[in-house]
Design a protein around this motif. Structure first.
Motif: not given
Lengths: 158, 163
Positions: B44-48
């Motif tokens: 999710a961090m990379l997606d954000l």
């Protein structure tokens, strides 16, 4: 002009901080609300607390399995027909804590089950109390599922 | 054929031992939940970052290279624990609509990074420092977040369809 700008930026950063704090509280509250989910599924997800049923008959099959133990009982209806009913209980760990042993119930045993019918109307019941062949009455409900007789679930006002 | 394989797994010694255990099954379940935090939390961090909402000053490739090892570690935990749970329940999972939906979503969530890496990510050098990345990169981020959310919901729903 530059003074105005920095004032504006200060107000903006305070607003952002407030929004962030509110967001963190929301996340924390969501985690707290999720804690009851640790029970596999609640009583009311599958069973109807207003439809009690008593099943008396002979055990035909036992599934000593996670996440729920099932056993099946041949029940004679008033018209003389034999119906096979499924009885859902807690998992092996939950039952052991309630005083069950793995061999408490055997195929061929005569049992009486007090439980509640499944919402979908199938021949499945949540077995809350089971009277074993030796006369012992044991609780079969999943600890913490919020169903009738569940002493481990929090009730409103606790 | 698939059902036969599921039944064979279900009836096998290891499957039966997990299913009938007192501690092993809940420990695997708990491991699966902990692994979920590692896997989905890190991806999710990379997606954000791709969506321009997190680590805006960092290069996308830098965020990816630091975070993806953790994501892969989470994936290893999830796949292993998930397969052990399936081993114990295979014959029932076969009929479970929530489990079937979860498998479809898992397939899609596996295709998403493949497409991402072989298309838009090849030109990452040209948009590495952009806060808001190109549309195709943002779409990969949105798909990833949506699919993982769906997978978690479907996984949780398995308990409500298991008979």
């Amino acid at each position: 002009m530059s003074i105005d700008n920095s004032m504006y930026n200060n107000v903006l950063s305070i607003k952002i901080m407030r929004t962030k704090a509110a967001f963190h509280r929301l996340v924390f509250a969501t985690f707290l609300a999720a804690i009851p989910l640790i029970a596999h599924h609640s009583f009311s997800a599958e069973f109807d607390g207003t439809k009690p049923i008593q099943l008396a008959g002979v055990v035909t099959r036992i599934e000593w399995a996670n996440p729920h133990v099932y056993f099946y009982v041949d029940v004679k209806t008033p018209s003389g027909k034999i119906e096979n009913w499924g009885c859902e209980t807690a998992g092996p760990g939950g039952l052991l804590r309630k005083g069950w042993k793995r061999d408490s119930l055997k195929v061929g045993d005569q049992v009486t089950v007090n439980g509640y019918r499944a919402k979908d109307g199938s021949k499945l019941a949540d077995a809350r109390y089971i009277t074993l062949p030796d006369g012992h009455r044991v609780f079969g409900g999943t600890p913490g599922d919020g169903g009738p007789g569940d002493t481990e679930a929090k009730k409103p006002g606790d | 054929m698939v059902l036969r394989f599921c039944q064979w797994l279900y009836d096998s010694g290891i499957g039966t031992q997990i299913r009938e255990s007192i501690w092993v099954f809940p420990i695997i379940e708990t491991t699966h939940v902990l692994g979920m935090a590692l896997l989905v939390g890190t991806i999710a961090m990379l997606d954000l970052r791709l969506l321009g909402l997190l680590f805006k000053q960092e290069a996308v490739s830098e965020v990816a290279s630091r975070i993806l090892p953790l994501t892969w570690a989470g994936f290893a935990v999830m796949f292993t624990s998930g397969f052990l749970l399936f081993w114990a329940e295979a014959a029932k999972s076969y009929y479970n609509p929530a489990f079937r939906l979860k498998l479809v979503l898992l397939l899609l969530v596996g295709l998403n990074p493949l497409v991402f890496h072989f298309t838009i990510y090849r030109s990452v050098a040209t948009w590495n420092y952009q806060v808001v990345t190109p549309l195709r990169a943002r779409m990969a981020g949105v798909f990833s977040l949506a699919l993982w959310t769906g997978i978690i919901c479907a996984g949780r729903a398995i308990a409500y369809f298991q008979k």
